[in-house]
Design an enzyme around this catalytic site. Structure first.
Site, short mmCIF file in Angstrom:
data_model
loop_
_atom_site.label_atom_id
_atom_site.label_comp_id
_atom_site.label_asym_id
_atom_site.label_seq_id
_atom_site.Cartn_x
_atom_site.Cartn_y
_atom_site.Cartn_z
N GLY A 1 71.19 41.42 2.37
CA GLY A 1 71.07 42.68 2.68
C GLY A 1 71.58 43.72 1.80
O GLY A 1 71.05 44.85 1.54
N LYS B 1 62.01 42.87 3.82
CA LYS B 1 63.01 42.12 3.43
C LYS B 1 63.69 41.53 4.81
O LYS B 1 64.20 42.14 5.62
CB LYS B 1 64.32 42.94 2.83
CG LYS B 1 65.21 42.25 1.84
CD LYS B 1 66.06 41.23 2.67
CE LYS B 1 67.14 42.01 3.53
NZ LYS B 1 68.04 40.60 4.17
N GLU C 1 65.78 50.49 14.73
CA GLU C 1 66.07 49.67 16.32
C GLU C 1 67.49 49.03 16.31
O GLU C 1 67.56 47.94 15.58
CB GLU C 1 64.79 48.53 16.41
CG GLU C 1 63.39 49.22 16.49
CD GLU C 1 63.10 49.78 17.74
OE1 GLU C 1 64.01 49.64 18.71
OE2 GLU C 1 62.26 50.56 17.91
N CYS D 1 68.66 41.77 21.47
CA CYS D 1 69.14 43.07 21.52
C CYS D 1 69.01 43.90 22.85
O CYS D 1 69.73 44.74 23.31
CB CYS D 1 68.67 44.07 20.40
SG CYS D 1 67.16 43.99 20.33
N GLY E 1 68.15 44.46 0.58
CA GLY E 1 67.90 45.20 1.62
C GLY E 1 68.32 46.69 1.17
O GLY E 1 67.55 47.69 1.30
N GLY F 1 66.39 37.75 0.25
CA GLY F 1 67.50 38.14 -0.39
C GLY F 1 68.71 38.69 0.55
O GLY F 1 68.15 38.73 1.75
N GLU G 1 78.31 45.31 22.04
CA GLU G 1 77.47 44.15 21.97
C GLU G 1 78.04 43.02 21.41
O GLU G 1 78.65 42.90 20.35
CB GLU G 1 76.20 44.70 20.98
CG GLU G 1 74.97 43.76 20.97
CD GLU G 1 73.79 44.35 20.06
OE1 GLU G 1 74.02 44.75 19.05
OE2 GLU G 1 72.78 44.35 20.73
#
Ligand code: NAP
Ligand code: MG
Length: 464
Positions: free
Chosen positions: A203, A170, A245, A279, A207, A201, A371
């Site tokens: 999330g 996904k 991750e 990231c 997901g 699709g 972040e």
């Protein structure tokens, strides 16, 4: 842009179960470039069933044959690299040279590394009177983000295939066209039907259905910490394997003896690349008090070269643009000194953010902790090496980082004390075999190389 109106399941493009679609937007000009189907739990279930049906055959395929198929996949990705680069540029907005070198180039390297590993890896080991078999975990549910659309897919699918697992992917809703191209590549490479399946699709629907599906054995997720936490909890409740991750807030530590100009220039390039949507980006630069103002001046000069629309692209969508600009406003509000950029959008059209540098950033500020995922560099001052270490380790994250010292030995001594999964020493080069993944809240598990492969294996020991 070419878009399929179905899902890739069981080796063919099948009609989606529902009518809803997702509009794909080019973030550089805000134009709709295509539509893909928005998958439902029904599509996910069909894909998981196809992956389950294909699993025994693929798991029993000799590693040398799996290696040959992954090698063929690598060759298709290499042959179609221009099309891949153009597709990533169209849906992510990254400048074409970056799309060619990184977005299209790195997946070829990674797929190639797993073609070699599948052939050379020992799927069996001896331990005293035991033979330990390393067997594929089963059906993998892979959920990927938009920031490196193809790399994030290949970093999961290639090791899963090498291990003998089958996959349902996904991809991010912002970058589904690259994922469709990858599905075509798996077909062209001759992967057996059902070994790789794609459900596009959103999330919260597709997901979540994939993460919750009871016949998925391992969920591998890359994305935000908020969603990762939820997926980890779901996997924990079902006692299934999970790899996460997540985010990062990595430090670029410039020790007093380092080559300052080089460390600052490479550091700025690292943060501005991909519009800061990386990231592992070194978004906190740490400089000693004595050379602090010199470093700030160098950074301001370096960032001026990152002209929006030329060397630096937009961020992926309007929501990310608003989010990043909000962080820039927050930095000003909390008393950081703006030395380049600012919250105003640099162009009328497209989701651009001005490349921004903040000085006088203190470790407690929001922009030093959270972040941002945009072209925003923070520069922090340290008093001595122990102070630098305290600041470097003072976030909930621990994904990556860099250390620059007078020599490798000094930099390595510092790197050993950092709570983070990957550190570049004096500008060390990218290594597609090096394990990538987080300490602390940056995640669970590792990707790439043999460590990435072992995530998709489980052990069975036979005693003699
Ligand atoms: P995200 O929501 O975590 O997206 C990652 C993937 O997870 C996408 O495929 C997403 O689908 C899917 N997803 C979302 N909610 C889900 C759920 N409840 N269950 C299962 N899957 C779900 O990240 P984002 O919204 O794109 O970005 C937000 C922030 O995450 C960024 O600002 C950045 O800080 C961070 N981020 C980190 C990375 C990284 O590499 N570590 C990558 C991207 C973003 P949709 O595409 O439909 O949302
Ligand atoms: Mg999202």
């Amino acid at each position: 842009m070419k878009a399929h109106d179905g899902m890739y399941i069981g080796g063919e493009w099948r009609p989606a179960s529902g009518q809803d679609t997702i509009a794909v937007v080019n973030p550089a000009d805000e134009q709709v470039i295509g539509h893909v189907p928005a998958g439902t739990a029904e599509d996910v279930d069909a894909a998981v069933r196809a992956a389950r049906a294909a699993f025994p055959g693929w798991a029993a395929t000799p590693p040398a044959e799996r290696a040959a198929r992954i090698g063929a996949l690598r060759d298709v990705l290499a042959a179609r690299k221009d099309e891949i680069a153009e597709t990533v540029t169209a849906e992510l907005g990254s400048p074409l040279p970056l799309s060619q070198a990184v977005h299209a180039g790195v997946p070829v390297l990674v797929a190639g590394s797993y073609a070699e590993l599948a052939a050379s890896y020992s799927f069996e080991e001896k331990l005293g009177n035991s033979t330990v078999l390393l067997e594929p975990v089963g059906v993998v549910g892979a959920i990927t983000p938009w920031n490196y659309p193809l790399h994030q897919i290949v970093a999961k699918v290639a090791p899963a295939l090498a291990a003998g697992c089958t996959v349902v992917l996904k991809p991010a809703e912002d970058t589904p066209l690259t994922a469709q191209l990858f599905a075509e590549a798996t077909q062209e490479a001759g992967l057996p039907a059902g070994v790789f399946n794609l459900v596009t699709g959103i999330g919260a629907v597709a997901g979540q259905a994939l993460a919750e599906h009871e016949d998925v054995d391992l969920v591998s997720f890359t994305g935000s910490t908020a969603v990762g936490r939820q997926i980890g909890a779901t996997a924990g409740a079902a006692v299934k394997r999970v790899a996460l991750e997540l985010g990062g807030k990595s430090a670029n530590v410039i020790l007093p003896g380092a080559d300052l100009a080089k460390a600052v220039n490479v550091g700025v390039a690292n943060v501005m690349s991909n519009s800061g949507q990386t990231c592992s980006a070194w978004t906190r630069m740490l400089v000693d008090a004595e050379r602090y103002e010199e470093a700030v001046g160098l950074a301001a000069t370096a960032v001026a070269k990152y002209v929006p629309g030329e060397r630096v692209g937009p961020v992926v969508n309007a929501k990310q643009q608003a989010r990043v600009r909000g962080y820039i406003e927050k930095g000003i509000e909390e008393g950081a000194r703006l030395v380049a950029g600012g919250p105003e959008a640099p162009k009328d059209q497209g989701y651009y953010v001005s490349p921004t540098v903040f000085a006088d950033v203190t470790p407690g500020m929001t922009i030093a902790q959270e972040e941002i995922f945009g072209p925003v560099l923070t520069i922090l001052r340290y008093e001595d090496v122990d102070d630098a270490l305290r600041i470097a380790n003072d976030t909930v994250y621990g994904l990556a980082g860099a250390v620059w010292g007078a020599d490798d030995e000094e930099a390595v001594a510092f790197a050993r004390r950092m709570d983070t999964g990957q550190v570049d020493i004096n500008g060390g080069r990218f290594n597609p075999l090096a394990p990538f993944g987080g300490y602390k809240q940056s995640g669970v598990g590792r990707e790439l190389g043999p460590h990435g492969l072992s995530e998709y294996l489980q052990t069975k020991s036979l005693q003699f």
